[in-house]
Design an enzyme around this catalytic site. Structure first.
Site, PDB file in Angstrom:
ATOM      1  N   ASP A  21       0.830  -1.214   0.000  1.00  0.00           N
ATOM      2  CA  ASP A  21       0.000   0.000   0.000  1.00  0.00           C
ATOM      3  C   ASP A  21       0.860   1.259   0.000  1.00  0.00           C
ATOM      4  O   ASP A  21       0.342   2.359  -0.021  1.00  0.00           O
ATOM      5  CB  ASP A  21      -1.025   0.007   1.143  1.00  0.00           C
ATOM      6  CG  ASP A  21      -0.415   0.199   2.519  1.00  0.00           C
ATOM      7  OD1 ASP A  21       0.801   0.424   2.637  1.00  0.00           O
ATOM      8  OD2 ASP A  21      -1.177   0.119   3.503  1.00  0.00           O
ATOM      9  N   ASP A  22       2.180   1.085   0.016  1.00  0.00           N
ATOM     10  CA  ASP A  22       3.067   2.242   0.090  1.00  0.00           C
ATOM     11  C   ASP A  22       3.448   2.771  -1.290  1.00  0.00           C
ATOM     12  O   ASP A  22       4.041   3.840  -1.387  1.00  0.00           O
ATOM     13  CB  ASP A  22       4.349   1.870   0.842  1.00  0.00           C
ATOM     14  CG  ASP A  22       4.064   1.515   2.296  1.00  0.00           C
ATOM     15  OD1 ASP A  22       3.342   2.289   2.954  1.00  0.00           O
ATOM     16  OD2 ASP A  22       4.529   0.471   2.758  1.00  0.00           O
ATOM     17  N   SER A  76      -1.914   4.092   1.727  1.00  0.00           N
ATOM     18  CA  SER A  76      -2.070   3.541   3.074  1.00  0.00           C
ATOM     19  C   SER A  76      -3.462   3.828   3.623  1.00  0.00           C
ATOM     20  O   SER A  76      -4.093   4.819   3.249  1.00  0.00           O
ATOM     21  CB  SER A  76      -1.038   4.159   4.017  1.00  0.00           C
ATOM     22  OG  SER A  76       0.232   3.668   3.713  1.00  0.00           O
ATOM     23  N   ASN A 128       5.218  -3.516   4.696  1.00  0.00           N
ATOM     24  CA  ASN A 128       4.677  -2.180   4.915  1.00  0.00           C
ATOM     25  C   ASN A 128       5.628  -1.345   5.767  1.00  0.00           C
ATOM     26  O   ASN A 128       6.393  -1.875   6.563  1.00  0.00           O
ATOM     27  CB  ASN A 128       3.339  -2.332   5.647  1.00  0.00           C
ATOM     28  CG  ASN A 128       2.587  -1.029   5.756  1.00  0.00           C
ATOM     29  OD1 ASN A 128       2.285  -0.409   4.756  1.00  0.00           O
ATOM     30  ND2 ASN A 128       2.294  -0.605   6.971  1.00  0.00           N
ATOM     31  N   SER A 176       4.631  -6.583   7.517  1.00  0.00           N
ATOM     32  CA  SER A 176       4.718  -5.189   7.939  1.00  0.00           C
ATOM     33  C   SER A 176       5.933  -5.007   8.827  1.00  0.00           C
ATOM     34  O   SER A 176       6.256  -5.873   9.636  1.00  0.00           O
ATOM     35  CB  SER A 176       3.453  -4.782   8.700  1.00  0.00           C
ATOM     36  OG  SER A 176       2.305  -5.024   7.899  1.00  0.00           O
TER      37      SER A 176
END
Ligand SMILES: *[C@@H]1O[C@H](CO)[C@@H](O)[C@H](O)[C@H]1NC(C)=O
Ligand SMILES: *[C@@H]1O[C@H](CO)[C@@H](O)[C@H](O)[C@H]1NC(C)=O
Ligand SMILES: *[C@@H]1O[C@H](CO)[C@@H](O)[C@H](O)[C@H]1NC(C)=O
Ligand SMILES: *[C@@H]1O[C@H](CO)[C@@H](O)[C@H](O)[C@H]1NC(C)=O
Ligand SMILES: *[C@@H]1O[C@H](CO)[C@@H](O)[C@H](O)[C@H]1NC(C)=O
Ligand SMILES: *[C@@H]1O[C@H](CO)[C@@H](O)[C@H](O)[C@H]1NC(C)=O
Length: 349
Positions: A29-30, A61, A138, A171
């Site tokens: 999501d970055d 994010s 993440n 993450s």
């Protein structure tokens, strides 16, 4: 592309190549320029796996499982770090690597665009689907049940699990870094990717030919504590609940605005243990304590069969008793006529 013959379906379900080289889809999501993502890509490729990235064009994010597709055919502003200029198509490849794709949508949307467009169109030898999706690592930990509706990393992951693709979310705690700024192996992005790679490799190496990496409906959540060195911390089997956090709306009287904060003391609701082994430590406790947490999750959110669930349904029992069984049977007949996609074949829906 539509796969409809039994033989192609059988091929798609025969998941792991004999060499243990598998087809891995990466997402995050970055953004597709993330140093963490690119380092994980590098490690997996060095092992001989077929690896394709389809990840957001920009930082996404906090989107959870939201599936948001752009309404513009072309980028209205440059992609992450200016890697792709404004005006280029909303879906495309990195100028230096045609197996690295960006798409201008949320993480879950990227998973779907990969499964339904990029892979079937450009990777026909993938026979419709990857053997595994990995999201991340993440920038920032994703701990506890609350993040399942909040984290884009998890959103990309459970979107894949729902589509019958085994998936692992990873993450870490390090700061964002442009992959082009990584010039040596002595940096937190490389270390985080190495730990994620170690977990992924273990799953791959311990999966036999013709087996799936994970059972249907299962996913994995890995959280990597702060790393100061290129060393692998201990790994601990964990559960989602147990010292998990949930947000409160914190009001700032001088600005008149709300921000989120973790509630203290922790909320019992987000920590209720109904499924799995309640004696396992919570992933929040473990990752914050300096070990790598590995939790297994399923996307069957149904409450377990127990006295609490009996109590819940008991309250509305009269409604079930008065049900019109004729209409129920008619609807049930309609449903059972629909096809259930058991495997990872591309649907023709
Ligand atoms: C592509 O590679 C060239 C040469 O290594 C480098 O200068 C450039 O920054 C790279 N571009 C991107 C978008 O990574
Ligand atoms: C999008 O960009 C392509 C070139 O990459 C161009 O041919 C097309 O006209 C553009 N479409 C829009 C709607 O701007
Ligand atoms: C990348 O490096 C440049 C030059 O040192 C620096 O200005 C920039 O902030 C860095 N960005 C990221 C995201 O790593
Ligand atoms: C490695 O790169 C990092 C930045 O990513 C830098 O801070 C560090 O000094 C470099 N170390 C060596 C030995 O070059
Ligand atoms: C409230 O907002 C002001 C202005 O941004 C900030 O200086 C202050 O630290 C905030 N207060 C709290 C308790 O966060
Ligand atoms: C039950 O539903 C069916 C179909 O909707 C309807 O024809 C029938 O009259 C209903 N029976 C009762 C007892 O409500």
């Amino acid at each position: 592309m539509r796969f409809q013959t039994a033989s192609v379906l059988a091929a798609a379900l025969s998941l792991v190549a004999s060499s243990n080289a598998i087809k891995i889809l990466l997402n995050n999501d970055d953004g597709f320029g993330s140093g963490n993502l690119r380092e994980l890509y590098r490690f997996l490729k060095e092992d001989g796996h077929d690896v394709v990235i389809v990840a957001p064009a920009v930082q996404q994010s906090g989107q959870g499982g939201r599936s948001d597709f752009t309404t513009y055919a072309n980028l209205t502003s440059p992609a992450q770090y200016g890697i792709i200029p404004a005006g280029a198509p909303s879906l495309g490849t990195d100028p230096n690597d045609s197996n690295i794709w960006y798409y201008n949508g949320t993480p879950a949307a990227c998973t779907f665009v990969a499964l339904d467009f990029v892979l079937p169109r450009y990777y026909e030898n993938w026979e419709g689907a990857p053997d595994l999706l990995v999201a991340g690592p993440n920038y920032g930990l994703n701990l506890g049940p609350f993040v399942y509706s909040l984290s884009g990393t998890l959103g990309a992951t459970y979107a894949a699990v729902a589509r019958s693709i085994p998936a692992i979310a990873a993450s870490a705690t390090n700061d964002a870094i442009d992959y082009r700024n990584i010039t040596n192996a002595t940096n937190p992005a490389t270390w985080a990717a190495k730990v994620a790679y170690t977990v992924v490799k273990e799953f791959i190496d311990n999966t036999g030919e013709d087996q799936t990496i994970l059972p249907l409906g299962y996913g994995i959540n890995v959280n990597i504590p702060e790393l100061d060195l290129d060393e692998i911390p201990p790994f601990v089997k964990t559960r989602l609940t147990g010292e998990a956090d949930v947000d409160i709306a914190a009001y700032n009287a001088s600005t008149g605005l709300f921000t989120w904060q973790n509630i203290i003391p922790k909320s019992a609701g987000v920590n209720a243990c109904y499924n799995g082994d309640c004696s396992l430590p919570g992933e929040t406790y473990v990752a914050e304590g300096g070990s790598v947490s590995i939790s297994a999750f399923t996307i069957d959110y149904t409450a377990p069969s127990n006295a609490y669930t009996d109590l819940v349904f008991g309250k509305v029992g009269a409604l079930f008793d008065s049900g019109n069984s004729t209409s129920y049977k008619a609807k049930r007949a309609l449903k059972s006529g629909r096809r259930l996609l058991q495997g990872r074949e591309v649907s023709d829906l």
